[in-house]
Design a protein around this motif. Structure first.
Motif, mmCIF file in Angstrom:
data_model
loop_
_atom_site.group_PDB
_atom_site.id
_atom_site.type_symbol
_atom_site.label_atom_id
_atom_site.label_comp_id
_atom_site.label_asym_id
_atom_site.label_seq_id
_atom_site.Cartn_x
_atom_site.Cartn_y
_atom_site.Cartn_z
ATOM 1 N N LYS A 1 -35.111 21.719 43.601
ATOM 2 C CA LYS A 1 -34.422 21.262 42.397
ATOM 3 C C LYS A 1 -35.403 21.076 41.243
ATOM 4 C CE LYS A 1 -30.603 18.978 44.824
ATOM 5 N NZ LYS A 1 -29.942 17.693 45.148
ATOM 6 N N ALA A 2 -36.610 20.566 41.568
ATOM 7 C CA ALA A 2 -37.627 20.378 40.525
ATOM 8 C C ALA A 2 -38.021 21.729 39.922
ATOM 9 C CB ALA A 2 -38.852 19.676 41.118
ATOM 10 N N ILE A 3 -38.210 22.734 40.804
ATOM 11 C CA ILE A 3 -38.609 24.068 40.334
ATOM 12 C C ILE A 3 -37.487 24.694 39.508
ATOM 13 C CG2 ILE A 3 -39.135 26.422 41.121
ATOM 14 C CD1 ILE A 3 -40.606 25.058 43.512
ATOM 15 N N ALA A 4 -36.242 24.434 39.879
ATOM 16 C CA ALA A 4 -35.118 24.965 39.100
ATOM 17 C C ALA A 4 -35.136 24.414 37.676
ATOM 18 C CB ALA A 4 -33.799 24.602 39.788
ATOM 19 N N LYS A 5 -35.603 23.164 37.518
ATOM 20 C CA LYS A 5 -35.694 22.546 36.191
ATOM 21 C C LYS A 5 -36.949 22.993 35.442
ATOM 22 C CE LYS A 5 -31.929 20.175 36.655
ATOM 23 N NZ LYS A 5 -30.759 20.504 35.825
ATOM 24 N N ASP A 6 -37.998 23.373 36.184
ATOM 25 C CA ASP A 6 -39.242 23.784 35.523
ATOM 26 C C ASP A 6 -39.825 24.982 36.284
ATOM 27 O OD1 ASP A 6 -41.525 24.018 34.079
ATOM 28 O OD2 ASP A 6 -42.352 22.048 34.581
ATOM 29 N N PRO A 7 -39.223 26.158 36.164
ATOM 30 C CA PRO A 7 -39.594 27.325 36.977
ATOM 31 C C PRO A 7 -40.974 27.889 36.664
ATOM 32 C CG PRO A 7 -37.958 27.931 35.324
ATOM 33 C CD PRO A 7 -38.069 26.447 35.271
ATOM 34 N N ASP A 8 -41.580 27.505 35.552
ATOM 35 C CA ASP A 8 -42.888 28.050 35.190
ATOM 36 C C ASP A 8 -44.053 27.199 35.694
ATOM 37 O OD1 ASP A 8 -41.696 30.152 33.830
ATOM 38 O OD2 ASP A 8 -41.499 28.966 31.996
ATOM 39 N N SER A 9 -43.761 26.124 36.413
ATOM 40 C CA SER A 9 -44.832 25.216 36.850
ATOM 41 C C SER A 9 -45.517 25.715 38.120
ATOM 42 C CB SER A 9 -44.260 23.817 37.110
ATOM 43 O OG SER A 9 -45.236 23.001 37.722
ATOM 44 N N SER A 10 -46.770 26.118 38.001
ATOM 45 C CA SER A 10 -47.560 26.514 39.173
ATOM 46 C C SER A 10 -47.773 25.321 40.097
ATOM 47 C CB SER A 10 -48.924 27.063 38.739
ATOM 48 O OG SER A 10 -48.778 28.314 38.132
ATOM 49 N N PHE A 11 -47.902 24.153 39.486
ATOM 50 C CA PHE A 11 -48.121 22.939 40.285
ATOM 51 C C PHE A 11 -46.958 22.728 41.260
ATOM 52 C CE2 PHE A 11 -47.121 18.435 40.876
ATOM 53 C CZ PHE A 11 -48.278 18.008 41.499
ATOM 54 N N LEU A 12 -45.722 22.819 40.752
ATOM 55 C CA LEU A 12 -44.564 22.620 41.618
ATOM 56 C C LEU A 12 -44.456 23.724 42.669
ATOM 57 C CD1 LEU A 12 -41.788 21.444 39.114
ATOM 58 C CD2 LEU A 12 -42.932 20.081 40.872
ATOM 59 N N GLN A 13 -44.805 24.934 42.282
ATOM 60 C CA GLN A 13 -44.778 26.045 43.241
ATOM 61 C C GLN A 13 -45.769 25.782 44.385
ATOM 62 O OE1 GLN A 13 -42.779 28.605 43.216
ATOM 63 N NE2 GLN A 13 -41.995 28.854 41.131
ATOM 64 N N ARG A 14 -46.954 25.296 44.029
ATOM 65 C CA ARG A 14 -47.959 25.002 45.067
ATOM 66 C C ARG A 14 -47.471 23.884 45.981
ATOM 67 N NH1 ARG A 14 -51.556 25.688 40.686
ATOM 68 N NH2 ARG A 14 -51.811 23.428 40.427
ATOM 69 N N GLU A 15 -46.876 22.842 45.393
ATOM 70 C CA GLU A 15 -46.371 21.735 46.208
ATOM 71 C C GLU A 15 -45.284 22.230 47.168
ATOM 72 O OE1 GLU A 15 -47.257 18.208 46.142
ATOM 73 O OE2 GLU A 15 -48.983 19.299 45.351
ATOM 74 N N TYR A 16 -44.479 23.150 46.692
ATOM 75 C CA TYR A 16 -43.413 23.707 47.527
ATOM 76 C C TYR A 16 -44.003 24.504 48.699
ATOM 77 C CZ TYR A 16 -39.099 26.191 48.700
ATOM 78 O OH TYR A 16 -38.005 26.704 49.352
ATOM 79 N N ILE A 17 -45.022 25.285 48.409
ATOM 80 C CA ILE A 17 -45.680 26.084 49.457
ATOM 81 C C ILE A 17 -46.318 25.170 50.502
ATOM 82 C CG2 ILE A 17 -47.639 27.636 49.888
ATOM 83 C CD1 ILE A 17 -46.956 28.875 47.055
ATOM 84 N N ILE A 18 -46.967 24.108 50.041
ATOM 85 C CA ILE A 18 -47.581 23.144 50.974
ATOM 86 C C ILE A 18 -46.511 22.484 51.840
ATOM 87 C CG2 ILE A 18 -48.832 20.939 51.098
ATOM 88 C CD1 ILE A 18 -50.305 21.875 48.495
ATOM 89 N N CYS A 19 -45.369 22.182 51.239
ATOM 90 C CA CYS A 19 -44.251 21.580 51.973
ATOM 91 C C CYS A 19 -43.759 22.536 53.065
ATOM 92 C CB CYS A 19 -43.122 21.236 51.019
ATOM 93 S SG CYS A 19 -41.724 20.398 51.803
#
Length: 580
Positions: free
Chosen positions: A74-92
């Protein structure tokens, strides 16, 4: 809801999280004064992304990783350009052991932002084990971030693991020049130099490490090893100095006490040696498990005589210590002094956790000394004390079998099986003994019983398959049995031999050679297996190869191979001196 809001605010504070212009919206903060609708929408989107990110962190704290994943989506859907959120998702995803999905996304992220060091570092971590790709990644990261310590260390270790010692030395030397006060750089530089066989350079690097961090233990022992390589006698004073420094940091450090005690003892400086061994004895008195540490320090390096010296000396202060006597026995075994080993093992008391191992060790030592009768008498004594002990019963039966007392062995095993009729270990031993006693039909039925009880019993599958091959019967079934056994234990040379021998009996000689060649490698040219391969070479007209392999079989023959030795010698005689 109020409670949840408080939790979120507290967590946000603890994380020092920058909700709008920080780590989530990496494209930059809004410019003051731009209050148009697009900017307001951006701020709202950033706030929502931050909210869902914090929710994900809360779920992670509670180990609810599936909910954390959904919150991050949901966070990435709100901010799809964030590499930080993408990395957190991958770690998850990685935490949930969804490695394939994590790797694919990390690869995509690295391709999308090829100069983003954090993205490349994450991909490198996921590629652990794929040394080639990881090396390329780490080298690229070091180009982008030439002062990143973590990358230096990881790349240097990869170089060392892959045997690229010169590259490792150059890398750690460069690291030391960039970080002249960083002791870790000098330590790993010393490691690379030591592996490369440059002890003088390694010495200087370890000395620099200790100059920066004098209390480090491991570099101290590396330095001692280097001094020994350069000549223990010549560098004795320096070694003593280093070991004393270790003891000034930790007065009970076992390795330092051992090495210093041995150094003094071998120099006949018994007063100082006794002082070191007395400290060791006091430490052992407080914690008897330290004897295991002493053994683990010395025996893996085949320093059996040193182990005997140390354990004997501390044993003077602790007479009757079962742990010391147990490891002394092992050290004497390493020195191939069976009488001394038995003497020590006999002092191990029944309450010792390895007591049964000492019993079996003593029996095998007697057997290795060609004192099989003594081995049987010794095991009989313990069998009477513990008639239900399966290990003692099994080994005692084996010794009776080797002493050609097959009937006694069969009776003993059958008696034990009355108490444990489904014990496959006892049944397997019985099948082997019955075969040796000439009761092959009963042996076959016993192996079949084992396989019914345990269809994955590789030894029984192999034994039955090999028996059929030897008898020249049921060869298709034999093939299936041995193939099943090999699936269970694919690196077992004896099972591989059985498969080759089945093909030999089926007259598929090329297949037989293929598997028998693998078998001799796995078994290190065990006599029977090497002879089987020689037989197969002979069947395919490879006379010289057959002769060489028969000779190899003889070279590896043991005393209990009398029958095989006679047969091989006869075959060689006929090959080398054919009847005209």
């Amino acid at each position: 809801m109020k409670h949840l809001t408080v939790c979120i605010l507290a967590l946000a504070s603890a994380l020092s999280f920058f909700s709008v212009s920080g780590c989530i919206k990496e494209s930059g903060a809004p410019i003051l004064g731009q209050a148009d609708s697009e900017n307001v929408a951006d701020q709202e989107s950033d706030f929502q992304a931050s909210y869902y990110y914090l929710m994900a962190r809360l779920y992670e704290i509670k180990n609810e990783t599936d909910l954390a994943q959904k919150a991050l989506e949901k966070a990435i859907a709100k901010d799809p350009d964030s590499s930080f959120l993408q990395r957190e998702y991958i770690i998850c995803l990685q935490k949930q052991e969804k490695s394939g999905q994590a790797m694919a996304l990390a690869q995509l992220l690295a391709e999308q932002y090829p100069d983003d060091v954090e993205n490349l570092l994450l991909l490198a971590r996921l590629k652990k084990g794929d040394e080639k790709d990881m090396t390329i990644l780490l080298e690229r990261i070091l180009e982008l971030a030439p002062e990143d310590k973590e990358t230096f260390l990881r790349l240097g270790k990869v170089y060392m693991d892959e045997g690229m010692t010169l590259k490792a030395m150059n890398l750690f030397s460069r690291m030391a020049s960039i970080f002249p006060d960083y002791y870790v750089a000098y330590f790993y530089l010393g490691e690379a130099q030591r592996i490369a066989g440059n002890p003088e350079a390694a010495k200087q690097s370890y000395l620099k490490t200790l100059e920066l961090e004098p209390d480090l233990i491991e570099p101290s022992f590396r330095l001692v090893d280097v001094y020994k390589t350069m000549g223990e006698e010549k560098n004795k004073a320096e070694i003593i100095k280093v070991l004393k420094q270790v003891l000034s940091v930790d007065p009970g450090e076992e390795r330092a006490l051992i090495e210093l005690g041995l150094l003094y003892f071998n120099a006949k400086d018994y007063q100082n040696a006794d002082e070191m061994f007395a400290v060791l004895a006091r430490e052992v008195r407080k914690n008897t498990d330290l004897v295991l540490n002493i053994a683990q320090i010395l025996m893996p390096e085949d320093r059996y005589q040193d182990a005997v010296t140390v354990l004997s000396q501390i044993g003077k202060a602790l007479p009757g210590n079962a742990n010391i006597n147990f490891f002394l026995g092992m050290a004497y075994e390493g020195l191939e002094k069976p009488d001394k080993a038995i003497e020590c093992y006999l002092k191990v008391t029944p309450d010792h956790p390895q007591y049964k191992k000492t019993i079996l060790s003593i029996a095998f030592l007697y057997k290795d000394m060609n004192r099989t009768v003594d081995a049987i008498q010794f095991l009989e004594q313990h069998h009477r004390q513990s008639p239900a002990d399966i290990d003692i019963t099994s080994y005692l039966a084996s010794f009776y079998q080797e002493n050609n007392s097959h009937d006694i062995a069969v009776t003993m095993l059958q008696s034990a099986l009355k108490e444990a009729p489904q014990n496959t270990e006892l049944l397997f031993k019985l099948g082997v003994v019955l075969d040796a006693a000439g009761q092959r039909r009963k042996s076959i039925e016993t192996m079949k019983t084992i396989i019914r009880l345990d269809p994955e019993h590789a030894s029984a599958l192999n034994y039955l398959g090999y028996t059929y091959a030897e008898m020249g019967i049921h060869l298709d079934q034999a093939l299936k049995l041995v193939q099943r056994a090999l699936e269970i234990r694919p690196e077992d040379g004896y099972i591989m031999d059985s498969l080759g021998w089945v093909y030999f009996r089926k007259q598929a000689y090329d297949k037989a050679i293929f598997y028998l060649e693998k078998a001799v490698e796995l078994s290190e040219y065990e006599t029977v297996i090497a002879a089987h391969l020689a037989d197969a070479y002979l069947k395919t007209g490879q006379r010289e190869k057959a002769i060489a392999m028969y000779k190899k079989a003889l070279d590896n023959a043991k005393p209990d191979h009398e029958k095989e030795i006679r047969e091989i010698k006869e075959k060689l005689k006929n090959l080398e001196n054919p009847v005209q």
